[in-house]
Design a protein around this motif. Structure first.
Motif, PDB file in Angstrom:
ATOM      1  N   ALA A 227      41.748  45.042  58.366  1.00 59.76           N
ATOM      2  CA  ALA A 227      40.753  44.298  57.644  1.00 59.76           C
ATOM      3  C   ALA A 227      41.224  42.774  57.409  1.00 59.76           C
ATOM      4  O   ALA A 227      40.112  41.925  57.630  1.00 59.76           O
ATOM      5  CB  ALA A 227      40.417  44.649  56.290  1.00 59.76           C
ATOM      6  N   MET A 228      42.460  42.466  57.603  1.00 64.19           N
ATOM      7  CA  MET A 228      42.796  41.265  57.672  1.00 64.19           C
ATOM      8  C   MET A 228      42.512  40.453  56.492  1.00 64.19           C
ATOM      9  O   MET A 228      42.097  39.228  56.379  1.00 64.19           O
ATOM     10  CB  MET A 228      42.648  40.364  59.103  1.00 64.19           C
ATOM     11  N   ILE A 229      42.397  40.940  55.311  1.00 73.61           N
ATOM     12  CA  ILE A 229      42.197  40.371  54.053  1.00 73.61           C
ATOM     13  C   ILE A 229      43.270  39.304  53.656  1.00 73.61           C
ATOM     14  O   ILE A 229      44.285  39.501  53.730  1.00 73.61           O
ATOM     15  CB  ILE A 229      41.817  41.472  52.774  1.00 73.61           C
ATOM     16  N   PRO A 230      42.736  38.162  53.305  1.00 74.56           N
ATOM     17  CA  PRO A 230      43.794  37.226  52.889  1.00 74.56           C
ATOM     18  C   PRO A 230      44.865  37.477  51.751  1.00 74.56           C
ATOM     19  O   PRO A 230      44.159  38.188  50.968  1.00 74.56           O
ATOM     20  CB  PRO A 230      43.082  35.863  52.309  1.00 74.56           C
ATOM     21  N   ALA A 231      45.998  37.210  51.946  1.00 75.91           N
ATOM     22  CA  ALA A 231      47.159  37.625  50.908  1.00 75.91           C
ATOM     23  C   ALA A 231      46.578  37.201  49.559  1.00 75.91           C
ATOM     24  O   ALA A 231      46.830  38.065  48.522  1.00 75.91           O
ATOM     25  CB  ALA A 231      48.487  37.163  51.433  1.00 75.91           C
ATOM     26  N   ARG A 232      46.179  36.138  49.417  1.00 76.39           N
ATOM     27  CA  ARG A 232      45.637  35.506  47.912  1.00 76.39           C
ATOM     28  C   ARG A 232      44.545  36.379  47.378  1.00 76.39           C
ATOM     29  O   ARG A 232      44.404  36.641  46.324  1.00 76.39           O
ATOM     30  CB  ARG A 232      44.986  34.247  48.234  1.00 76.39           C
ATOM     31  N   HIS A 233      43.804  37.208  48.282  1.00 79.64           N
ATOM     32  CA  HIS A 233      42.659  38.217  47.777  1.00 79.64           C
ATOM     33  C   HIS A 233      43.122  39.553  47.831  1.00 79.64           C
ATOM     34  O   HIS A 233      42.132  40.243  47.947  1.00 79.64           O
ATOM     35  CB  HIS A 233      41.432  37.761  48.450  1.00 79.64           C
ATOM     36  N   LYS A 234      44.487  39.765  48.134  1.00 77.66           N
ATOM     37  CA  LYS A 234      44.692  41.366  48.392  1.00 77.66           C
ATOM     38  C   LYS A 234      44.408  42.355  47.168  1.00 77.66           C
ATOM     39  O   LYS A 234      44.112  43.539  47.303  1.00 77.66           O
ATOM     40  CB  LYS A 234      45.944  41.392  48.743  1.00 77.66           C
ATOM     41  N   ASP A 235      44.305  41.508  46.049  1.00 76.83           N
ATOM     42  CA  ASP A 235      43.976  42.452  44.692  1.00 76.83           C
ATOM     43  C   ASP A 235      42.750  42.165  44.159  1.00 76.83           C
ATOM     44  O   ASP A 235      42.373  42.434  43.033  1.00 76.83           O
ATOM     45  CB  ASP A 235      45.012  42.239  43.646  1.00 76.83           C
ATOM     46  N   SER A 236      41.938  41.193  44.986  1.00 78.83           N
ATOM     47  CA  SER A 236      40.823  40.839  44.332  1.00 78.83           C
ATOM     48  C   SER A 236      39.640  42.008  44.309  1.00 78.83           C
ATOM     49  O   SER A 236      39.260  42.540  45.607  1.00 78.83           O
ATOM     50  CB  SER A 236      39.927  39.753  45.292  1.00 78.83           C
ATOM     51  N   GLY A 237      39.058  42.217  43.293  1.00 74.04           N
ATOM     52  CA  GLY A 237      38.027  43.278  43.155  1.00 74.04           C
ATOM     53  C   GLY A 237      36.932  42.890  42.241  1.00 74.04           C
ATOM     54  O   GLY A 237      36.747  41.810  41.642  1.00 74.04           O
ATOM     55  N   PHE A 238      35.820  43.863  42.070  1.00 77.60           N
ATOM     56  CA  PHE A 238      34.833  43.587  41.389  1.00 77.60           C
ATOM     57  C   PHE A 238      35.212  43.426  39.993  1.00 77.60           C
ATOM     58  O   PHE A 238      34.457  42.959  39.240  1.00 77.60           O
ATOM     59  CB  PHE A 238      33.852  44.612  41.879  1.00 77.60           C
ATOM     60  N   ARG A 239      36.176  44.531  39.310  1.00 78.70           N
ATOM     61  CA  ARG A 239      36.653  44.286  37.972  1.00 78.70           C
ATOM     62  C   ARG A 239      37.209  43.118  37.361  1.00 78.70           C
ATOM     63  O   ARG A 239      37.168  42.843  36.502  1.00 78.70           O
ATOM     64  CB  ARG A 239      37.708  45.564  37.734  1.00 78.70           C
ATOM     65  N   ASN A 240      37.912  42.512  38.446  1.00 81.56           N
ATOM     66  CA  ASN A 240      38.816  41.249  37.888  1.00 81.56           C
ATOM     67  C   ASN A 240      38.044  40.007  38.336  1.00 81.56           C
ATOM     68  O   ASN A 240      38.728  39.029  38.682  1.00 81.56           O
ATOM     69  CB  ASN A 240      40.318  41.195  38.541  1.00 81.56           C
ATOM     70  N   TYR A 241      36.694  39.972  38.745  1.00 80.47           N
ATOM     71  CA  TYR A 241      35.859  38.902  39.021  1.00 80.47           C
ATOM     72  C   TYR A 241      35.526  38.254  37.637  1.00 80.47           C
ATOM     73  O   TYR A 241      34.874  39.015  36.937  1.00 80.47           O
ATOM     74  CB  TYR A 241      34.673  39.168  39.949  1.00 80.47           C
ATOM     75  N   LYS A 242      35.715  37.286  37.157  1.00 80.61           N
ATOM     76  CA  LYS A 242      35.319  36.642  36.081  1.00 80.61           C
ATOM     77  C   LYS A 242      33.798  36.165  35.934  1.00 80.61           C
ATOM     78  O   LYS A 242      33.470  35.419  36.861  1.00 80.61           O
ATOM     79  CB  LYS A 242      36.144  35.640  35.654  1.00 80.61           C
ATOM     80  N   THR A 243      32.952  36.591  35.067  1.00 83.43           N
ATOM     81  CA  THR A 243      31.698  36.089  34.805  1.00 83.43           C
ATOM     82  C   THR A 243      31.467  35.587  33.548  1.00 83.43           C
ATOM     83  O   THR A 243      31.722  36.254  32.503  1.00 83.43           O
ATOM     84  CB  THR A 243      30.628  37.452  34.831  1.00 83.43           C
ATOM     85  N   VAL A 244      31.079  34.451  33.560  1.00 81.69           N
ATOM     86  CA  VAL A 244      30.874  33.572  32.311  1.00 81.69           C
ATOM     87  C   VAL A 244      29.579  33.260  32.086  1.00 81.69           C
ATOM     88  O   VAL A 244      29.020  32.908  30.899  1.00 81.69           O
ATOM     89  CB  VAL A 244      31.927  32.397  32.174  1.00 81.69           C
ATOM     90  N   HIS A 245      28.637  33.457  32.956  1.00 76.40           N
ATOM     91  CA  HIS A 245      27.239  33.105  33.275  1.00 76.40           C
ATOM     92  C   HIS A 245      26.468  34.150  33.822  1.00 76.40           C
ATOM     93  O   HIS A 245      27.082  34.759  34.911  1.00 76.40           O
ATOM     94  CB  HIS A 245      26.815  31.645  33.273  1.00 76.40           C
ATOM     95  N   ASP A 246      25.010  33.943  33.920  1.00 74.09           N
ATOM     96  CA  ASP A 246      24.185  34.852  34.428  1.00 74.09           C
ATOM     97  C   ASP A 246      24.434  34.706  36.036  1.00 74.09           C
ATOM     98  O   ASP A 246      24.157  35.686  36.766  1.00 74.09           O
ATOM     99  CB  ASP A 246      22.651  34.484  33.911  1.00 74.09           C
TER     100      ASP A 246
END
Length: 246
Positions: free
Chosen positions: A63-82
């Motif tokens: 998939a060639m996901i960038p190393a910076r985002h190898k652990d990026s998921g929906f659960r650790n995406y920060k939401t502070v507004h709508d």
């Protein structure tokens, strides 16, 4: 399995205390057919688990996901507004649609630092975990790979376009950022047309506005992109990298 063991080996007077079945003589050993079957099943399960893990690693590597985002998921995406919450839910729903093997496209627009790549990679990782083939690539890198295909003795432009058309989901990041050379942009569009013809889902991520992107794609390609359903995600908030955001 236990029936085969009983047929191939002579039975003995001893019984297995665990399964209460007559044991058989296998060389110097007396074994229980049920215990033997369970051991084989356990080995098969462990082998299959190993194979599944290897396949999963190949999927993620391809998939060639960038190393910076190898652990990026929906659960650790920060939401502070709508706006961020809506973007997250749109990508989650999009992933569910693809998992259900339904065709959709997604376009995510917005300024730099708004978490677009995080969400696109989270989508990729979610699908990869379900055995769905995904490829992440920037528009510039894809155009360069296709343009340089002729330099390889066993490659061609059409073969390169075909390869990018085979993934269940292709994520084209940074569309419109470094691909402004007309010929290179045409190569990107060839992939998008090819994926439409193949009935494959595509995600475009861009710093352009939705209006600018529609104009850049052109009426014919924009129409095709909407044909099977289009999800629009607009990230219209400030750069979250400043101050340690998403």
């Amino acid at each position: 399995m236990n029936a085969m063991i009983s047929m191939n080996f002579p039975q003995v007077q001893a019984f297995c205390a665990e399964h209460c079945v007559q044991m058989v003589q296998a060389g110097p050993d007396q074994i229980c057919p049920e215990c033997a079957k369970n051991a084989v099943n356990k080995n098969n399960r462990e082998h299959q688990k190993h194979v599944d893990q290897m396949v999963r690693e190949l999927h993620f590597g391809g998939a060639m996901i960038p190393a910076r985002h190898k652990d990026s998921g929906f659960r650790n995406y920060k939401t502070v507004h709508d706006g961020q919450s809506n973007a997250l839910s749109s990508c989650v729903d999009f992933a569910k649609t693809i998992i259900a093997r339904q065709k959709r496209n997604l376009i995510m627009t917005g300024k730099t630092g708004t978490g677009k790549t995080h969400l696109s990679c989270a989508t990729a990782r979610t699908l990869l975990s379900k055995g769905i083939y995904v490829r992440y690539i920037t528009s510039e890198d894809m155009a360069n790979e296709i343009a340089n295909a002729w330099k390889k003795p066993d490659d061609s432009e059409s073969s390169a376009v075909y390869r990018f058309s085979e993934y269940d989901l292709l994520i084209v990041d940074e569309y419109g950022l470094h691909d402004r050379h007309e010929n290179r942009l045409q190569l990107v569009h060839k992939v998008l047309y090819s994926r439409y013809d193949a009935g494959k889902a595509t995600m475009i991520v861009s710093n352009m506005t939705a209006h600018e992107l529609q104009k850049d794609l052109g009426d014919r390609l924009w129409s095709r992109f909407q044909h099977d359903g289009l999800v629009m995600v607009e990230c219209n908030w400030a750069d979250q990298r400043v101050g340690g955001g998403v």
